[in-house]
Scaffold this motif. Sequence first.
Motif, PDB file in Angstrom:
ATOM      1  N   ALA A  61     -41.650 -13.883  15.031  1.00  9.79           N
ATOM      2  CA  ALA A  61     -42.391 -14.930  15.533  1.00  9.79           C
ATOM      3  C   ALA A  61     -42.289 -16.363  14.524  1.00  9.79           C
ATOM      4  CB  ALA A  61     -43.799 -14.678  16.098  1.00  9.79           C
ATOM      5  N   THR A  62     -42.827 -16.422  13.651  1.00 10.10           N
ATOM      6  CA  THR A  62     -42.234 -17.527  12.738  1.00 10.10           C
ATOM      7  C   THR A  62     -41.065 -18.167  13.007  1.00 10.10           C
ATOM      8  OG1 THR A  62     -44.201 -16.441  11.181  1.00 10.10           O
ATOM      9  CG2 THR A  62     -43.012 -18.438  10.473  1.00 10.10           C
ATOM     10  N   LEU A  63     -40.118 -17.290  13.431  1.00  9.22           N
ATOM     11  CA  LEU A  63     -38.849 -17.909  13.428  1.00  9.22           C
ATOM     12  C   LEU A  63     -38.417 -18.825  15.023  1.00  9.22           C
ATOM     13  CD1 LEU A  63     -35.831 -18.506  13.168  1.00  9.22           C
ATOM     14  CD2 LEU A  63     -35.346 -16.649  14.214  1.00  9.22           C
ATOM     15  N   GLY A  64     -38.799 -17.910  15.770  1.00  9.08           N
ATOM     16  CA  GLY A  64     -39.220 -18.864  18.046  1.00  9.08           C
ATOM     17  C   GLY A  64     -40.403 -20.328  16.612  1.00  9.08           C
ATOM     18  N   LEU A  65     -41.349 -20.175  16.205  1.00  7.70           N
ATOM     19  CA  LEU A  65     -42.140 -21.583  15.801  1.00  7.70           C
ATOM     20  C   LEU A  65     -41.535 -22.579  15.340  1.00  7.70           C
ATOM     21  CD1 LEU A  65     -46.259 -19.969  15.000  1.00  7.70           C
ATOM     22  CD2 LEU A  65     -45.046 -21.314  17.646  1.00  7.70           C
ATOM     23  N   MET A  66     -40.646 -22.051  14.598  1.00  3.72           N
ATOM     24  CA  MET A  66     -39.304 -22.740  13.404  1.00  3.72           C
ATOM     25  C   MET A  66     -38.118 -24.024  14.741  1.00  3.72           C
ATOM     26  SD  MET A  66     -39.042 -20.905  10.380  1.00  3.72           S
ATOM     27  CE  MET A  66     -38.117 -22.450   9.163  1.00  3.72           C
ATOM     28  N   ALA A  67     -37.911 -22.228  14.982  1.00  5.26           N
ATOM     29  CA  ALA A  67     -37.237 -23.662  16.403  1.00  5.26           C
ATOM     30  C   ALA A  67     -38.048 -24.472  17.547  1.00  5.26           C
ATOM     31  CB  ALA A  67     -36.149 -21.952  17.407  1.00  5.26           C
ATOM     32  N   ALA A  68     -39.189 -23.886  17.668  1.00  2.65           N
ATOM     33  CA  ALA A  68     -40.085 -24.834  18.818  1.00  2.65           C
ATOM     34  C   ALA A  68     -39.808 -26.913  18.114  1.00  2.65           C
ATOM     35  CB  ALA A  68     -40.800 -24.000  18.860  1.00  2.65           C
ATOM     36  N   THR A  69     -40.254 -26.195  16.646  1.00  2.00           N
ATOM     37  CA  THR A  69     -40.684 -26.685  15.729  1.00  2.00           C
ATOM     38  C   THR A  69     -38.945 -28.395  15.796  1.00  2.00           C
ATOM     39  OG1 THR A  69     -42.191 -26.092  14.004  1.00  2.00           O
ATOM     40  CG2 THR A  69     -40.794 -28.179  14.063  1.00  2.00           C
ATOM     41  N   GLN A  70     -38.022 -26.996  15.890  1.00  2.00           N
ATOM     42  CA  GLN A  70     -36.551 -28.049  15.471  1.00  2.00           C
ATOM     43  C   GLN A  70     -36.626 -28.836  16.742  1.00  2.00           C
ATOM     44  OE1 GLN A  70     -33.273 -25.561  16.359  1.00  2.00           O
ATOM     45  NE2 GLN A  70     -32.247 -26.703  14.588  1.00  2.00           N
ATOM     46  N   GLU A  71     -36.313 -28.100  18.208  1.00  2.00           N
ATOM     47  CA  GLU A  71     -36.679 -28.842  19.181  1.00  2.00           C
ATOM     48  C   GLU A  71     -37.090 -30.345  19.385  1.00  2.00           C
ATOM     49  OE1 GLU A  71     -34.270 -26.902  22.183  1.00  2.00           O
ATOM     50  OE2 GLU A  71     -33.413 -27.146  20.464  1.00  2.00           O
ATOM     51  N   ALA A  72     -38.859 -29.825  19.142  1.00  2.00           N
ATOM     52  CA  ALA A  72     -40.058 -31.252  19.140  1.00  2.00           C
ATOM     53  C   ALA A  72     -38.989 -31.687  18.303  1.00  2.00           C
ATOM     54  CB  ALA A  72     -41.549 -30.849  18.209  1.00  2.00           C
ATOM     55  N   THR A  73     -38.577 -32.196  17.410  1.00  2.00           N
ATOM     56  CA  THR A  73     -38.279 -32.926  16.617  1.00  2.00           C
ATOM     57  C   THR A  73     -37.335 -32.941  16.794  1.00  2.00           C
ATOM     58  OG1 THR A  73     -36.492 -31.885  14.876  1.00  2.00           O
ATOM     59  CG2 THR A  73     -38.440 -32.309  14.304  1.00  2.00           C
ATOM     60  N   LYS A  74     -35.982 -33.385  18.193  1.00  2.00           N
ATOM     61  CA  LYS A  74     -34.862 -33.074  18.590  1.00  2.00           C
ATOM     62  C   LYS A  74     -35.289 -34.353  20.219  1.00  2.00           C
ATOM     63  CE  LYS A  74     -31.476 -30.308  16.426  1.00  2.00           C
ATOM     64  NZ  LYS A  74     -30.721 -29.306  17.707  1.00  2.00           N
ATOM     65  N   GLY A  75     -36.695 -34.197  20.214  1.00  2.00           N
ATOM     66  CA  GLY A  75     -37.483 -34.869  21.448  1.00  2.00           C
ATOM     67  C   GLY A  75     -37.846 -34.061  22.965  1.00  2.00           C
ATOM     68  N   LYS A  76     -37.116 -32.680  22.600  1.00  2.00           N
ATOM     69  CA  LYS A  76     -36.885 -32.089  23.694  1.00  2.00           C
ATOM     70  C   LYS A  76     -38.705 -30.786  23.913  1.00  2.00           C
ATOM     71  CE  LYS A  76     -31.902 -30.538  22.933  1.00  2.00           C
ATOM     72  NZ  LYS A  76     -30.838 -29.856  22.506  1.00  2.00           N
ATOM     73  N   PHE A  77     -38.860 -30.761  25.577  1.00  2.00           N
ATOM     74  CA  PHE A  77     -39.716 -29.789  25.121  1.00  2.00           C
ATOM     75  C   PHE A  77     -39.572 -28.409  24.893  1.00  2.00           C
ATOM     76  CE2 PHE A  77     -42.828 -27.886  27.476  1.00  2.00           C
ATOM     77  CZ  PHE A  77     -43.888 -28.301  27.771  1.00  2.00           C
ATOM     78  N   PRO A  78     -39.926 -27.592  23.979  1.00  2.00           N
ATOM     79  CA  PRO A  78     -39.937 -26.362  23.762  1.00  2.00           C
ATOM     80  C   PRO A  78     -40.431 -25.588  24.589  1.00  2.00           C
ATOM     81  CG  PRO A  78     -41.524 -26.970  21.887  1.00  2.00           C
ATOM     82  CD  PRO A  78     -40.999 -28.386  22.751  1.00  2.00           C
ATOM     83  N   MET A  79     -39.084 -24.470  25.461  1.00  2.00           N
ATOM     84  CA  MET A  79     -39.696 -23.726  26.271  1.00  2.00           C
ATOM     85  C   MET A  79     -40.572 -21.750  25.787  1.00  2.00           C
ATOM     86  SD  MET A  79     -39.727 -25.596  29.263  1.00  2.00           S
ATOM     87  CE  MET A  79     -39.741 -24.636  30.654  1.00  2.00           C
ATOM     88  N   PRO A  80     -41.553 -21.861  26.802  1.00  4.68           N
ATOM     89  CA  PRO A  80     -42.802 -20.857  26.301  1.00  4.68           C
ATOM     90  C   PRO A  80     -41.286 -19.249  25.955  1.00  4.68           C
ATOM     91  CG  PRO A  80     -42.664 -20.779  27.863  1.00  4.68           C
ATOM     92  CD  PRO A  80     -41.872 -22.036  27.863  1.00  4.68           C
ATOM     93  N   SER A  81     -39.692 -19.552  25.913  1.00  5.03           N
ATOM     94  CA  SER A  81     -38.612 -18.106  26.116  1.00  5.03           C
ATOM     95  C   SER A  81     -38.413 -18.910  24.441  1.00  5.03           C
ATOM     96  CB  SER A  81     -38.055 -18.563  26.893  1.00  5.03           C
ATOM     97  OG  SER A  81     -36.907 -19.758  26.513  1.00  5.03           O
ATOM     98  N   ILE A  82     -38.351 -19.833  24.042  1.00  2.99           N
ATOM     99  CA  ILE A  82     -38.188 -19.925  22.517  1.00  2.99           C
ATOM    100  C   ILE A  82     -38.681 -19.464  21.469  1.00  2.99           C
ATOM    101  CG2 ILE A  82     -39.965 -22.215  21.546  1.00  2.99           C
ATOM    102  CD1 ILE A  82     -37.276 -23.636  20.573  1.00  2.99           C
ATOM    103  N   LEU A  83     -39.587 -19.200  22.168  1.00  7.07           N
ATOM    104  CA  LEU A  83     -40.595 -17.780  20.733  1.00  7.07           C
ATOM    105  C   LEU A  83     -39.655 -16.657  20.532  1.00  7.07           C
ATOM    106  CD1 LEU A  83     -44.265 -18.024  22.127  1.00  7.07           C
ATOM    107  CD2 LEU A  83     -43.016 -18.639  19.920  1.00  7.07           C
ATOM    108  N   ILE A  84     -39.117 -16.546  21.915  1.00  5.19           N
ATOM    109  CA  ILE A  84     -37.701 -14.725  21.035  1.00  5.19           C
ATOM    110  C   ILE A  84     -36.763 -14.993  21.004  1.00  5.19           C
ATOM    111  CG2 ILE A  84     -39.673 -13.383  23.196  1.00  5.19           C
ATOM    112  CD1 ILE A  84     -36.791 -14.325  25.347  1.00  5.19           C
ATOM    113  N   THR A  85     -36.332 -16.503  19.959  1.00  5.01           N
ATOM    114  CA  THR A  85     -35.091 -17.009  19.886  1.00  5.01           C
ATOM    115  C   THR A  85     -33.962 -15.707  19.205  1.00  5.01           C
ATOM    116  OG1 THR A  85     -35.630 -19.312  19.587  1.00  5.01           O
ATOM    117  CG2 THR A  85     -34.021 -18.292  18.624  1.00  5.01           C
ATOM    118  N   ALA A  86     -35.262 -14.909  18.268  1.00  5.00           N
ATOM    119  CA  ALA A  86     -34.352 -14.281  17.251  1.00  5.00           C
ATOM    120  C   ALA A  86     -33.984 -12.726  17.969  1.00  5.00           C
ATOM    121  CB  ALA A  86     -35.493 -13.583  17.051  1.00  5.00           C
ATOM    122  N   PHE A  87     -34.333 -12.749  19.379  1.00  2.00           N
ATOM    123  CA  PHE A  87     -34.076 -11.437  19.312  1.00  2.00           C
ATOM    124  C   PHE A  87     -32.328 -12.406  21.057  1.00  2.00           C
ATOM    125  CE2 PHE A  87     -38.234 -10.870  19.124  1.00  2.00           C
ATOM    126  CZ  PHE A  87     -38.606  -9.884  18.396  1.00  2.00           C
TER     127      PHE A  87
END
Length: 259
Positions: A61-87
């Motif tokens: 779950a922590t990784l999912g939030l990190m991936a969401a932050t990475q998307e935000a730094t690129k000006g993208k809107f992180p979608m809810p599915s990013i929370l399951i990035t690890a899976f």
Amino acid sequence: MKLNIVPARTGIEWVKLGIQTFFKQPLALAGLFFMFMAIMSIATLIPFIGGALALALLPAATLGLMAATQEATKGKFPMPSILITAFRAGRQQLRSMLVLGALYAAGFLLVMGISALFDGGQFARMYLLGDRVSGDMILSSDFQVAMWVAMGLYLPLSLLFWHAPALVHWHGVPPLKSLFFSIVACFRNFGAFTVYGLVWAAVFIATGLVFTLLAALAGSPELVSVAMMPVALLMATMFFTSIYFTFRDSFSTTEPETA
């Protein structure tokens, strides 16, 4: 991948970047953090295994939030599915992340078990099971010792897993090696992480003082305390957002691949 030694002042930059990035996508990041909290809470409701399952899910779950932050730094809107990035990263990385989760759960339960030696498990039951304890119990010497022992042991556990999910996911580092690299990076950048922790502590304390002052001026502490809860959650979101930058700057490498 190479360890990057950063100056102590970088800790301040990590805090600033976390706050600035949050305000780039406040609705998305706050919503994802609330989903993160909800998932952890729901997992704890599962009979017998709920507490351990929630702990095992925390690295992913922590990784999912990190991936969401990475998307935000690129000006993208992180979608809810990013929370399951690890899976969604392939069988090998999924297996490694599950191993990491199991190790974290085992480590945390071990910390609680050691603390139970000092107060008969009262602090552990309060923390893990939500048992209510009296004010006298909290102030008792045994409970206080157990609490401080747990906090002292949790710090190295936290450092072991600080970078580990990102290393496993973005760089394919095996779970045990990721723990080693994580704690080495934290200790080699001890100055930056110390400043980072102190600045965040100051931010949270200052926010609390502001609300205490507002309560005194308004003469309605109940109303202010109600408002404090969502503010505290937003502050926690900013803190989790800043974790990505501690990883990004602690290793000399190209930008991690998009999740």
